[in-house]
Design an enzyme around this catalytic site. Structure first.
Site, PDB file in Angstrom:
ATOM      1  N   ILE A   1      -4.112   4.543   0.788  1.00  0.00           N
ATOM      2  CA  ILE A   1      -4.552   4.870   2.142  1.00  0.00           C
ATOM      3  C   ILE A   1      -5.688   5.881   2.114  1.00  0.00           C
ATOM      4  O   ILE A   1      -6.638   5.800   2.904  1.00  0.00           O
ATOM      5  CB  ILE A   1      -3.378   5.445   2.966  1.00  0.00           C
ATOM      6  CG1 ILE A   1      -2.209   4.465   2.994  1.00  0.00           C
ATOM      7  CG2 ILE A   1      -3.826   5.777   4.389  1.00  0.00           C
ATOM      8  CD1 ILE A   1      -0.901   5.095   3.436  1.00  0.00           C
TER       9      ILE A   1
ATOM     10  N   TYR B   1       0.839  -1.199   0.000  1.00  0.00           N
ATOM     11  CA  TYR B   1       0.000   0.000   0.000  1.00  0.00           C
ATOM     12  C   TYR B   1       0.875   1.250   0.000  1.00  0.00           C
ATOM     13  O   TYR B   1       2.053   1.216   0.349  1.00  0.00           O
ATOM     14  CB  TYR B   1      -0.944   0.001   1.202  1.00  0.00           C
ATOM     15  CG  TYR B   1      -0.259   0.164   2.548  1.00  0.00           C
ATOM     16  CD1 TYR B   1      -0.035   1.431   3.088  1.00  0.00           C
ATOM     17  CD2 TYR B   1       0.158  -0.946   3.282  1.00  0.00           C
ATOM     18  CE1 TYR B   1       0.585   1.583   4.318  1.00  0.00           C
ATOM     19  CE2 TYR B   1       0.775  -0.798   4.512  1.00  0.00           C
ATOM     20  CZ  TYR B   1       0.990   0.467   5.027  1.00  0.00           C
ATOM     21  OH  TYR B   1       1.610   0.626   6.245  1.00  0.00           O
ATOM     22  N   CYS B   2       0.268   2.360  -0.411  1.00  0.00           N
ATOM     23  CA  CYS B   2       0.930   3.666  -0.402  1.00  0.00           C
ATOM     24  C   CYS B   2      -0.152   4.730  -0.240  1.00  0.00           C
ATOM     25  O   CYS B   2      -1.313   4.408   0.007  1.00  0.00           O
ATOM     26  CB  CYS B   2       1.749   3.887  -1.668  1.00  0.00           C
ATOM     27  SG  CYS B   2       0.802   3.724  -3.195  1.00  0.00           S
ATOM     28  N   THR B   3       0.197   5.987  -0.381  1.00  0.00           N
ATOM     29  CA  THR B   3      -0.737   7.075  -0.080  1.00  0.00           C
ATOM     30  C   THR B   3      -1.972   7.058  -0.977  1.00  0.00           C
ATOM     31  O   THR B   3      -3.105   6.995  -0.503  1.00  0.00           O
ATOM     32  CB  THR B   3      -0.041   8.439  -0.204  1.00  0.00           C
ATOM     33  OG1 THR B   3       1.131   8.438   0.601  1.00  0.00           O
ATOM     34  CG2 THR B   3      -0.979   9.562   0.245  1.00  0.00           C
TER      35      THR B   3
END
Length: 312
Positions: free
Chosen positions: A215, A186-188
């Site tokens: 996120i 996952y990332c922003t």
């Protein structure tokens, strides 16, 4: 830009739109000038990156202005399927508008990684908890250390990278990543995982998943009482961080090193607004601090005049 526009955009505040789209754009350089002009005409600020592989960025402004920019982009054949994520800010979260031409819209530095050719399996926010709670899953945060410092998913592995360029070597040097069959990343907002999962597939990992929308989408759609997210999510604008429901967080930014700061760090004797914080105090010379104090003084004077000091 007037002070009124800087402080609010009608009763609803400013609309913030985060977007990216991987698609071949042979004429990407020709889009820069008209896109910059359109954003300025509509009081829209932020950063948009254009490259042969697509577009990436975040912009903010009056809702009608942001929608005009999105409409322009979707009129381009390559970006007709462009998706974006929305949030809101009480004050303008960007100082200026920048449309930049780049080699990559997110820089990994590995040749021939193409998310349009090979990418991980997308997982909707509503299904994410089940995946990362599975004991057969290794959860990896693909963001950098200053981002992970203020929030992560429960049980996630932190690579402690300074930049995304370090991520491929981190993967190659961690044989333990092969100990479980599933990799969840996952990332922003999702863009780094497009390349990260494509890279993992190239490295021989078979079951690779990533959080669709990142996120930000998770915090928007998953209720706080069901959430496995801990802390706040760093964002690359003047809001600094957001929390569940995409509400603005309580972090502030060190203007010397750009690290997000908690209330406890701001209370530290090593913190001086615009000059230093616990993360960078030891790395700054007295000459640096003198220069930063002068910059902060100019910012304070501009604020008293009701203006925004943009700096360099």
């Amino acid at each position: 830009m007037t002070n009124e526009i800087l402080s609010h955009a009608g009763d609803g505040g400013f609309l913030v739109a985060a977007l990216y789209h991987f698609v071949p754009v042979p004429h990407f350089a020709a889009l820069r000038a008209p896109l910059q002009a359109l954003c300025e005409e509509n009081d829209v600020r932020g950063t948009l990156l254009l490259a042969h592989e697509g577009i990436n960025g975040t912009v903010a402004g009056p809702p009608e202005g942001v929608r005009a920019v999105l409409s322009f982009l979707r009129r381009q054949p390559e970006f007709s399927a462009l998706e974006h994520k929305e949030s809101h800010a009480a004050e303008m979260p960007f100082l200026r508008m920048k449309v930049r031409l780049k080699k990559e819209i997110v820089t990994m530095g590995v040749e021939d990684i193409d998310p349009n050719r090979s990418v991980g399996t997308y997982v909707a926010p509503q299904d994410w908890n089940a995946l990362i709670s599975d004991p057969d899953t290794i959860v990896i945060d693909t963001r950098n250390d200053y981002e992970t410092a203020i929030g992560m998913f429960k049980g996630a592995v932190d690579p402690n990278t300074k930049t995304f360029r370090e991520f491929p070597d981190w993967v190659r040097n961690n044989a333990g990543l092969h100990n479980k069959p599933k990799i969840a990343m996952y990332c922003t907002g999702g863009i780094r995982c497009e390349k990260a999962t494509a890279f993992m597939k190239e490295e021989g990992f078979e079951e690779v998943y990533h959080l669709k929308g990142g996120i930000l989408k998770y915090l928007e759609e998953v209720p706080a009482e069901e959430s496995l997210w801990e802390g706040a999510c760093f964002v690359f604008d003047e809001r600094v961080s957001v929390t569940h429901g995409l509400a603005e967080g309580e972090h502030e930014l060190c203007r010397a090193c750009r690290h997000p700061l908690t209330a406890e760090e701001i209370a530290s004797p090593l913190f001086e607004a615009g000059v230093s914080c616990p993360h960078c105090h030891a790395t700054r010379s007295e000459e640096d601090r003198l220069r930063f104090r002068q910059r902060q003084k100019q910012m304070d004077l501009a604020r008293k005049r009701g203006e925004r000091h943009l700096g360099k």
